[in-house]
Design an enzyme around this catalytic site. Structure first.
Site, mmCIF file in Angstrom:
data_model
loop_
_atom_site.group_PDB
_atom_site.id
_atom_site.type_symbol
_atom_site.label_atom_id
_atom_site.label_comp_id
_atom_site.label_asym_id
_atom_site.label_seq_id
_atom_site.Cartn_x
_atom_site.Cartn_y
_atom_site.Cartn_z
ATOM 1 N N ASP A 235 -61.828 89.753 -14.482
ATOM 2 C CA ASP A 235 -60.439 89.794 -14.943
ATOM 3 C C ASP A 235 -60.271 89.138 -16.316
ATOM 4 O O ASP A 235 -60.796 88.051 -16.569
ATOM 5 C CB ASP A 235 -59.533 89.058 -13.959
ATOM 6 C CG ASP A 235 -59.623 89.580 -12.538
ATOM 7 O OD1 ASP A 235 -60.741 89.882 -12.084
ATOM 8 O OD2 ASP A 235 -58.577 89.665 -11.874
ATOM 9 N N HIS A 237 -56.795 89.595 -17.871
ATOM 10 C CA HIS A 237 -55.378 89.263 -17.692
ATOM 11 C C HIS A 237 -54.672 88.862 -18.993
ATOM 12 O O HIS A 237 -53.990 87.841 -19.059
ATOM 13 C CB HIS A 237 -55.213 88.167 -16.648
ATOM 14 C CG HIS A 237 -55.167 88.681 -15.241
ATOM 15 N ND1 HIS A 237 -54.207 89.578 -14.803
ATOM 16 C CD2 HIS A 237 -55.966 88.448 -14.176
ATOM 17 C CE1 HIS A 237 -54.415 89.863 -13.533
ATOM 18 N NE2 HIS A 237 -55.490 89.189 -13.121
ATOM 19 N N ASP A 264 -58.151 94.537 -14.103
ATOM 20 C CA ASP A 264 -57.152 93.510 -14.420
ATOM 21 C C ASP A 264 -57.276 93.052 -15.877
ATOM 22 O O ASP A 264 -57.451 91.874 -16.173
ATOM 23 C CB ASP A 264 -57.252 92.325 -13.452
ATOM 24 C CG ASP A 264 -56.594 92.612 -12.110
ATOM 25 O OD1 ASP A 264 -56.287 93.790 -11.848
ATOM 26 O OD2 ASP A 264 -56.380 91.663 -11.339
ATOM 27 N N ASP A 267 -51.411 91.957 -17.720
ATOM 28 C CA ASP A 267 -50.477 91.192 -16.887
ATOM 29 C C ASP A 267 -50.778 89.689 -16.947
ATOM 30 O O ASP A 267 -51.911 89.269 -17.129
ATOM 31 C CB ASP A 267 -50.481 91.645 -15.419
ATOM 32 C CG ASP A 267 -49.628 92.879 -15.176
ATOM 33 O OD1 ASP A 267 -48.755 93.158 -16.015
ATOM 34 O OD2 ASP A 267 -49.835 93.550 -14.147
ATOM 35 N N ARG A 268 -49.698 88.923 -16.752
ATOM 36 C CA ARG A 268 -49.714 87.457 -16.746
ATOM 37 C C ARG A 268 -49.938 86.901 -18.144
ATOM 38 O O ARG A 268 -49.071 86.257 -18.701
ATOM 39 C CB ARG A 268 -50.717 86.908 -15.733
ATOM 40 C CG ARG A 268 -50.340 87.273 -14.290
ATOM 41 C CD ARG A 268 -51.172 86.486 -13.297
ATOM 42 N NE ARG A 268 -50.776 86.794 -11.917
ATOM 43 C CZ ARG A 268 -49.813 86.172 -11.250
ATOM 44 N NH1 ARG A 268 -49.131 85.225 -11.839
ATOM 45 N NH2 ARG A 268 -49.529 86.514 -10.012
ATOM 46 N N ASN A 296 -56.295 96.055 -9.480
ATOM 47 C CA ASN A 296 -55.009 96.206 -8.809
ATOM 48 C C ASN A 296 -53.834 96.008 -9.765
ATOM 49 O O ASN A 296 -52.710 96.443 -9.482
ATOM 50 C CB ASN A 296 -54.904 95.229 -7.637
ATOM 51 C CG ASN A 296 -54.937 93.774 -8.064
ATOM 52 O OD1 ASN A 296 -55.895 93.334 -8.690
ATOM 53 N ND2 ASN A 296 -53.908 93.029 -7.723
ATOM 54 N N HIS A 297 -54.077 95.379 -10.929
ATOM 55 C CA HIS A 297 -52.999 95.201 -11.901
ATOM 56 C C HIS A 297 -52.878 96.367 -12.883
ATOM 57 O O HIS A 297 -52.003 96.329 -13.752
ATOM 58 C CB HIS A 297 -53.165 93.886 -12.653
ATOM 59 C CG HIS A 297 -52.558 92.727 -11.919
ATOM 60 N ND1 HIS A 297 -51.271 92.287 -12.147
ATOM 61 C CD2 HIS A 297 -53.054 91.954 -10.938
ATOM 62 C CE1 HIS A 297 -51.008 91.272 -11.349
ATOM 63 N NE2 HIS A 297 -52.081 91.048 -10.598
ATOM 64 N N HIS A 345 -63.413 96.289 -8.308
ATOM 65 C CA HIS A 345 -62.546 95.155 -8.600
ATOM 66 C C HIS A 345 -62.313 94.273 -7.387
ATOM 67 O O HIS A 345 -62.409 93.046 -7.466
ATOM 68 C CB HIS A 345 -61.199 95.638 -9.142
ATOM 69 C CG HIS A 345 -60.290 94.498 -9.475
ATOM 70 N ND1 HIS A 345 -60.475 93.698 -10.580
ATOM 71 C CD2 HIS A 345 -59.203 93.992 -8.833
ATOM 72 C CE1 HIS A 345 -59.550 92.761 -10.610
ATOM 73 N NE2 HIS A 345 -58.767 92.915 -9.558
ATOM 74 N N ARG A 393 -53.724 88.374 0.920
ATOM 75 C CA ARG A 393 -52.816 88.930 -0.089
ATOM 76 C C ARG A 393 -51.741 89.823 0.518
ATOM 77 O O ARG A 393 -50.791 90.195 -0.172
ATOM 78 C CB ARG A 393 -53.611 89.742 -1.120
ATOM 79 C CG ARG A 393 -54.663 88.944 -1.853
ATOM 80 C CD ARG A 393 -55.474 89.848 -2.758
ATOM 81 N NE ARG A 393 -56.615 89.169 -3.344
ATOM 82 C CZ ARG A 393 -56.612 88.505 -4.500
ATOM 83 N NH1 ARG A 393 -55.501 88.435 -5.201
ATOM 84 N NH2 ARG A 393 -57.696 87.926 -4.961
ATOM 85 N N HIS A 420 -61.305 89.825 -9.183
ATOM 86 C CA HIS A 420 -60.085 89.737 -8.372
ATOM 87 C C HIS A 420 -59.668 88.338 -7.948
ATOM 88 O O HIS A 420 -58.524 88.129 -7.576
ATOM 89 C CB HIS A 420 -60.294 90.621 -7.134
ATOM 90 C CG HIS A 420 -59.074 90.995 -6.358
ATOM 91 N ND1 HIS A 420 -57.863 91.324 -6.940
ATOM 92 C CD2 HIS A 420 -58.880 91.129 -5.009
ATOM 93 C CE1 HIS A 420 -56.995 91.631 -6.004
ATOM 94 N NE2 HIS A 420 -57.579 91.512 -4.826
#
Length: 491
Positions: A235, A237, A264, A267-268, A296-297, A345, A393, A420
């Site tokens: 990730d 991110h 990923d 995001d964030r 997943n993002h 992922h 999750r 992840h």
């Protein structure tokens, strides 16, 4: 029972309640210090001592939210409401977990209840109103969607071809519409100076990557020659400056220095646009030596909540945000290296029967479903004990070392690599060496204090080598700066 016995029992109960409060107070301190695992342990002790206190469940729910264990957070939100239906923060925690999972209708029910109970509470009314807007917007988007032959971005947005480049633009330019090595080096330098790529070139890159990814299989086979190094990153991110540090440590991508980024990307972190155009640019420059997998993002529900849609809209337009949604649908779901290492992922599956051919046949051009092989590839996590269990999750599953062993034996693999999850050193070796986790966003969200890492292998020796690294400074733009206003529910 005698008066003395009653007094003794009362004293014992008071002592237990006191111990529970002390554990809760310790949990609060640890939570404020961002020591989430220890905070959860403290709240769990408080709950064991006094399982009827809704506050303990609500506080533990918040700690789980901070760790992105949305399933556990939801369970604690539900427990808080059951323990004390009048404790309104329990409804907020339950709603926050539902929102984090993209389940806005369920969240709306909680906000509606609180708003009715507290009709004069402005905060409650605001949360209900904003959540209701999201639910209506998503319903409208579904209503106007029509079934039609899938068009490429270039076909859908032909009018954007006429975008003009202003005379005062001094940034990187595509050469004859193509990404070059010089363009990529200039682009990264441009981004380091907090400048923006011209929208015409951004549009061109998106159209080209869309056309390319459509032709790729769901599972991409990679051959690494005997004496060649290959790097796997987890990730990112939106942490652009940490991405640049990876290239500083490990070298820029090239035909002799290939990379796989395992989902990923966005995001964030608030430099997701810079990350994704850098990664897409290198994919176009070195299509056979630079690989990207979906996380997943890379999905609309996550992007709307955690900042990517907001960032793209702020830096470019809502139209471009919609374009990214289409491109993400075409990203491959996993990669197989030298027929021995499967990289995805999330993780493995709720069934023992899944083969690589089953993965190859997945219809990936869609938003991730809430169950099935595609969902589990993007969302699942390993567990230390045998068997399978519900996901912390709330999506996917948790799988044990026996599941990993059986999957590898069935598909003639040495091991799997996944991402992840935040890991303190940036990586983790589990399941007797058959399940590796790599996470490449150090000090995740400027708060977790973790290292980042990447894995390197050689084609003639698939033994993994791990490199951990610390976070580097970045401009003063906070994580989640472009996130949905509802992210304050997690605070």
């Amino acid at each position: 029972m005698s008066a003395t016995e009653i007094d003794i029992l009362t004293t014992i109960q008071e002592d237990v309640i006191k111990q529970a409060e002390e554990a809760k107070n310790l949990g609060n301190m640890l939570l404020n210090n961002k020591e989430y695992d220890k905070a959860i342990e403290a709240y769990t002790k408080a709950i064991e001592l006094n399982p009827k206190n809704a506050i303990y469940y609500a506080n533990r729910s918040l700690a789980h939210l901070r760790q992105e264990s949305f399933g556990y957070a939801l369970a604690d939100g539900i427990s808080a409401v059951k323990a004390d239906p009048a404790y309104l923060k329990g409804y907020y925690r339950r709603a926050a977990a539902h929102m984090s999972l993209g389940k806005f209708k369920q969240a709306l029910l909680d906000f509606e209840y609180v708003a009715k109970v507290r009709p004069n509470d402005k905060d409650a009314k605001l949360k209900y109103t904003e959540c209701n807007k999201i639910v209506k917007m998503r319903a409208f988007e579904r209503a106007i969607a029509v079934d039609q032959p899938e068009k490429t971005l270039a076909e859908m947005y032909r009018d954007l071809e006429t975008i003009t480049i202003e005379d005062d633009y001094i940034g990187p330019k595509l050469e004859d519409g193509k990404v070059t090595e010089a363009f990529m080096e200039e682009l990264m330098d441009h981004y380091k100076q907090q400048r923006k790529l011209h929208k015409k070139f951004a549009y061109n890159i998106l159209c080209d990557i869309d056309a390319y990814l459509r032709k790729q299989p769901t599972l991409v086979d990679i051959t690494v020659p005997d004496d060649s190094k290959f790097t796997i990153c987890g990730d990112i991110h939106g942490q652009f400056y940490d991405l640049m540090n990876i290239f500083e440590i490990n070298g820029l991508p090239s035909p002799t220095n290939p990379y796989l980024f395992n989902g990923d990307f966005v995001d964030r972190g608030s430099f997701s646009v810079e990350c994704i155009f850098t990664l897409f640019g290198y994919k176009l420059l070195y299509p056979n030596h630079f690989y990207l997998a979906r996380g997943n993002h890379e999905s609309i529900s996550m992007n709307q909540m955690y900042g990517f849609c907001g960032e793209v809209t702020a830096k470019y337009s809502r139209t471009m945000s919609d374009m990214f949604t289409q491109v993400f649908n075409w990203l491959p779901l996993c990669h197989c290296i030298n027929k021995k290492i499967l990289v995805m992922h999330g993780g493995l599956f709720s069934s023992d029967d899944v083969t690589l051919d089953d993965i190859r046949q997945i219809e990936r051009n869609r938003q991730p479903p809430e169950e099935g092989i595609m969902c589990e590839l993007l969302w699942s996590d390993p567990q230390t004990w045998e068997g399978r269990g519900p996901s912390k999750r709330g999506v996917g599953i948790q799988f044990g070392p026996d599941v990993t062993k059986n999957f590898c034996e069935k598909n003639k693999l040495d091991y799997i690599v996944r991402s992840h999850e935040v890991k303190f050193m940036g990586y983790e070796v589990a399941h007797n060496g058959q399940c590796l986790t790599v996470f490449s966003a150090p000090n995740y969200c400027d708060s977790m204090g973790n290292m980042g890492a990447f894995i390197t292998i050689k084609g003639n020796d698939l033994t993994p080598t791990y490199k951990s690294f610390e976070a580097v400074p970045h401009p003063d733009v906070k994580p989640l700066a472009y996130a949905s206003s509802f992210m304050n529910l997690l605070n």
